[in-house]
Each structure stands twice: as structure tokens, then as C-alpha cells.
Scaffold this active site. Sequence first.
Site, mmCIF file in Angstrom:
data_model
loop_
_atom_site.group_PDB
_atom_site.id
_atom_site.type_symbol
_atom_site.label_atom_id
_atom_site.label_comp_id
_atom_site.label_asym_id
_atom_site.label_seq_id
_atom_site.Cartn_x
_atom_site.Cartn_y
_atom_site.Cartn_z
ATOM 1 N N ASP A 67 -4.082 4.485 9.312
ATOM 2 C CA ASP A 67 -5.112 4.253 10.324
ATOM 3 C C ASP A 67 -4.534 3.853 11.683
ATOM 4 O OD1 ASP A 67 -4.213 1.848 9.236
ATOM 5 O OD2 ASP A 67 -6.117 1.358 8.298
ATOM 6 N N ASP A 136 -12.432 -8.314 2.836
ATOM 7 C CA ASP A 136 -13.726 -7.733 2.450
ATOM 8 C C ASP A 136 -13.567 -6.585 1.458
ATOM 9 O OD1 ASP A 136 -12.740 -5.678 4.006
ATOM 10 O OD2 ASP A 136 -14.367 -5.678 5.479
ATOM 11 N N HIS A 138 -11.617 -3.890 1.729
ATOM 12 C CA HIS A 138 -11.378 -2.536 2.256
ATOM 13 C C HIS A 138 -9.966 -2.033 1.957
ATOM 14 C CE1 HIS A 138 -10.068 -4.358 6.403
ATOM 15 N NE2 HIS A 138 -9.000 -4.108 5.697
ATOM 16 N N GLU A 143 -14.491 0.262 5.388
ATOM 17 C CA GLU A 143 -15.224 -1.004 5.278
ATOM 18 C C GLU A 143 -16.316 -0.896 4.210
ATOM 19 O OE1 GLU A 143 -13.833 -3.326 6.525
ATOM 20 O OE2 GLU A 143 -13.523 -3.290 8.682
HETATM 21 C C1 F6R Z 1 -3.599 -1.361 7.524
HETATM 22 C C2 F6R Z 1 -4.752 -1.216 6.647
HETATM 23 C C3 F6R Z 1 -5.579 -2.372 6.207
HETATM 24 C C4 F6R Z 1 -4.755 -3.575 5.764
HETATM 25 C C5 F6R Z 1 -5.663 -4.720 5.357
HETATM 26 C C6 F6R Z 1 -4.886 -5.963 5.016
HETATM 27 O O1 F6R Z 1 -2.995 -0.123 7.788
HETATM 28 O O2 F6R Z 1 -5.055 -0.117 6.315
HETATM 29 O O3 F6R Z 1 -6.409 -1.966 5.159
HETATM 30 O O4 F6R Z 1 -3.935 -3.209 4.688
HETATM 31 O O5 F6R Z 1 -6.556 -5.012 6.388
HETATM 32 O O6 F6R Z 1 -4.259 -6.447 6.163
HETATM 33 P P1 F6R Z 1 -3.125 -7.575 6.071
HETATM 34 O O7 F6R Z 1 -1.998 -6.958 5.328
HETATM 35 O O8 F6R Z 1 -2.767 -7.860 7.493
HETATM 36 O O9 F6R Z 1 -3.726 -8.718 5.353
#
Ligand code: F6R
Length: 270
Positions: A67, A136, A138, A143
Site C-alpha cells: 500500500d 482494528d 486490517h 479497513e
Molecule cells: C503496512 C500495512 C498495514 C500495517 C498495519 C500495522 O504496509 O499494510 O496493514 O501492517 O497497520 O502497522 P504497524 O506494523 O505499524 O503496527
Amino acid sequence: MRVIIETNSQAASRRAAHFVADLVKRKPDCTLGLATGSTPQMLYRELIRLHQEEGLDFSQVRTFNLDEYVGLGPAHPQSYRHFMQVNLFDHINVAPANTHVPDGRALDFEAHCRQYEQLIKEAGGIDLQILGVGTDGHIAFNEPGSSLGSRTRLKTLASETIRDNARFFGGEEKVPRLAVTMGVGTILESRRCLFLAFGPHKAIAVRDTVEGPITAQVTASALQLHREVIGVFDEAAARLLVRRDYYAEVERAQCLLESGKLRELGIGAQ
Ligand code: F6R
């Protein structure tokens, strides 16, 4: 899902890095799906070490990131392209042309997302997808409420995600509202997933993903439908898993199988 629980995030990241390194050695022209955020940082550090100290060769590897924030160009310090350069690409011998991160400043996002999916297809699909999870639930920026069949597209970030990521931007109001993200359907097509979560703040998301019902409200739970997911967690993130003892049993059996101690598993015993 195969569940591996290590005592801390360092040990878990090293374990995860070995799955990546094994693949790169076995299939030097493999395609990796990459994530950003805090979770994979130590894993990337270990991959850099394996490259610099043990010669792990990325020269033929192709990468696709999950992403990118809409509106941020590669030079923006919070863009995921910038994150990947600083945390991995600049320190290994991956060919720049082989690395792909969605373009947060595309003019025609529909066309860009279609093309991103096409590039993944032309690369032969993703061999190993690295994933973190949001508080959450995701995966990528899918989301709660995202279609479990979704493809690469624009997505509006949830308030929880904006809050979680405000620390990187110096305030919630500075976090972009939209992201380009691979879809859940795109992720489910990868051959293998390496799903990582560390820290007590991920415990609910891990429980819901691994042992909860499959629901679009926790998009990571769709991984239960994938044929080969390896979950690597630290103790804190795995704390709410009910079947921890069973997962440890499975790992013990897996170890015996891998080290050829088949008799201890009753295989070949008279
Ligand atoms: C990042 C991504 C997100 C993160 C998630 C956890 O490329 O796709 O899904 O993996 O938000 O973020 P952290 O690792 O910062 O807790």
C-alpha cells in the site's frame, strides 16, 4: 494457520526472516509481497544483515508493496516508498526496477490499480506475502467492512488507523485520509503469507484473526481461508489465543518432522 509464538519480537523477527531467506535461496527470482509500519522493521534489519554478512542475494528478487498513502510522493519522509528505501532497498542488492510500491500521486487511480494487479500477474504472482495487522484487524489498508474479495483500489482510512499512525506524522490532522491498497482478494492469491504481530496492543487483533469468525469486520480473519499462512507472534501479541498449547504441540511435531526424527512421531514404528 500455522502459529509460531516466540518469547519476544526480536526472536520472532529472526524466525520470520529465515522463512524469507529460505525462499530467496531456493528461488532466487522469487516475488515478495512487502509491508511497511513498525512490525516488519526488525525482519528487514535481519534481511539486511543476512545480505551483508552472509551474501543473501536479492539481485533477481521482485517486490510488490501492499500500500501507499494517497498524496505522498516518494520523497515524502512518511511515504511507504521512502520507508522501503530507508529500511530495506538501499541496503540490499535488489534492482530498483524490480521494486514496486503503489503510486500515491497517480492521476488515474483506477488505471493505476489495474496496472498494479497486472504487474503482479506478469511477475508470476506473489510467492511470499509479509503482513502486519492493524489494531482494528486490517491487513494492508483493508479497513473493517472491506470486501473479502477486494482487489487493489483506493480505500478511506478508519479513524483507528489514523489515530495509530498519527505518531509518524506528528498529529492526526496530518495523516492522509486515503490510501491505495492491495485488496484482500489480491492478498489471498499469494502462495504463502507470513503474518506478523508484536506487542500487547495487537493481542485482540491476533485473537480475532486466528480464532475468531471470518468476517469483513476483521479483514485479517480472511487469512483463515488461505491454504498456507504462517503466523509469527511474540508472547504479548499471542496472549489471548485459547489454543496456544495445541499450537506449541504442532510446532514440536513440525520440528521433529523437519529434523527427520520420525520415530518420535510414531512414523515407521513397529
Ligand atoms: C503496512 C500495512 C498495514 C500495517 C498495519 C500495522 O504496509 O499494510 O496493514 O501492517 O497497520 O502497522 P504497524 O506494523 O505499524 O503496527
